[in-house]
Write an enzyme that holds these catalytic residues in place. Structure first.
Site, short mmCIF file in Angstrom:
data_model
loop_
_atom_site.label_atom_id
_atom_site.label_comp_id
_atom_site.label_asym_id
_atom_site.label_seq_id
_atom_site.Cartn_x
_atom_site.Cartn_y
_atom_site.Cartn_z
CG ASP A 45 -0.36 -0.02 2.53
OD1 ASP A 45 0.87 -0.16 2.61
OD2 ASP A 45 -1.11 0.11 3.53
CG ASP A 84 0.59 -3.98 2.30
OD1 ASP A 84 0.88 -4.82 3.17
OD2 ASP A 84 1.38 -3.10 1.91
CE LYS A 112 3.50 -5.95 4.05
NZ LYS A 112 3.11 -4.63 4.62
CD GLU A 181 8.15 0.07 7.22
OE1 GLU A 181 7.22 -0.69 6.88
OE2 GLU A 181 8.31 1.22 6.75
#
Ligand code: KIV
Ligand code: NA
Length: 265
Positions: A45, A84, A112, A181
């Site tokens: 995204d 995503d 995800k 992340e």
């Protein structure tokens, strides 16, 4: 390339073999990445920024994800393709089920979703209904309005323990892959070792099982702010195909990300 599945990724983790992945949003790049042997692609995204020019992923819709997933799949029939679920499209597990079906039918192999232990029920619900789930912990960009910006996560001992505990809870609920992340490399190593599922890092150091980069960061066409973990592989190679090859080579060798592209803690 033979079709890549989660089984391959699990085997690579057992063998200590690293893997490289990239975001992709269209047919042409997806095909090029697949031709270079990139086994895992993500329709991120992040397309809210890279394709649409917004300053966050919040405006991205399920329709957008379906559109791009379909075209990436056209270019890369055999990669393990993640998509995503965008902002607020999995607020309830029923919504997650409805929207996961849409991106899976557009060609994704797995969805995800961003967040911690609160997603355990959703992960169980999706997995029972044949949708494999990749988690996403640390800097979760859909929460930018809660965070008040994009900052490294898990820097205090308390927050680090929280993220590890979230990861274990989600794995127990059926999560089969995890993206970490922007967290300190020591924490990424701890989580990667604690989980038996494969872990993919971005801005999480070199100790995760796999790496991912936003494709625009990998070829140095990011507009505006360039994150510390990004690396332009195009300048040192001269062609996009060679940049992809070099990115993958450095990931497999464990030389990317180096310390200069990681967060210490
Ligand atoms: O949307 C995206 O590109 C992502 C990656 C940064 C992991 O979620
Ligand atoms: Na994303």
């Amino acid at each position: 390339m033979k079709p890549i599945t989660l089984k391959n990724l699990r085997q690579w983790k057992l063998e200590g073999k690293k893997f490289a992945s990239l975001t992709a949003y269209d047919y042409s790049f997806a095909r090029l990445f697949a031709e270079q042997g990139i086994p895992v692609l993500l329709v991120g995204d992040s397309l809210g920024m890279t394709i649409q020019g917004h300053d966050s992923t919040v405006p991205v819709t399920v329709d957008d994800m379906v559109y791009h997933t379909r075209h990436v799949r056209q270019g890369a029939p055999n990669v393990l393709l993640l998509a995503d679920l965008p902002f607020m499209s999995y607020a309830t597990k029923e919504q997650a089920g409805h929207n996961a079906a849409r991106v899976m039918q557009a060609g994704a192999n797995m969805v995800k979703i961003e967040g911690g232990a609160w997603l355990a029920d959703t992960i169980r619900y999706l997995t029972e209904r044949a949708v494999p789930v990749c988690g996403h912990l640390g800097l979760t960009p859909q929460s930018v309005n809660i965070f008040g910006g994009y900052q490294v996560q898990g820097k205090t001992e308390e927050h680090a323990d929280q993220l590890l505990s979230d990861a274990l809870t989600l794995e127990a609920a059926g999560m089969q892959l995890l993206v970490l992340e922007c967290i300190p490399l020591s924490l990424a190593k701890r989580i990667t070792e604690a989980l038996s599922i494969p872990v993919i890092g971005i801005g999480a150091g070199t100790q995760t099982d796999g790496q991912i980069l936003v494709m625009q960061d990998m070829i140095g066409i990011t507009s505006g702010y360039v994150p510390k973990f990004a690396k332009n592989f195009l300048t040192e190679t001269g062609s996009i195909a060679a940049a992809v090859e070099e990115y993958q080579r450095q990931v497999l060798a464990g030389t990317f990300p180096s310390l200069e592209h990681s967060f210490k803690g």
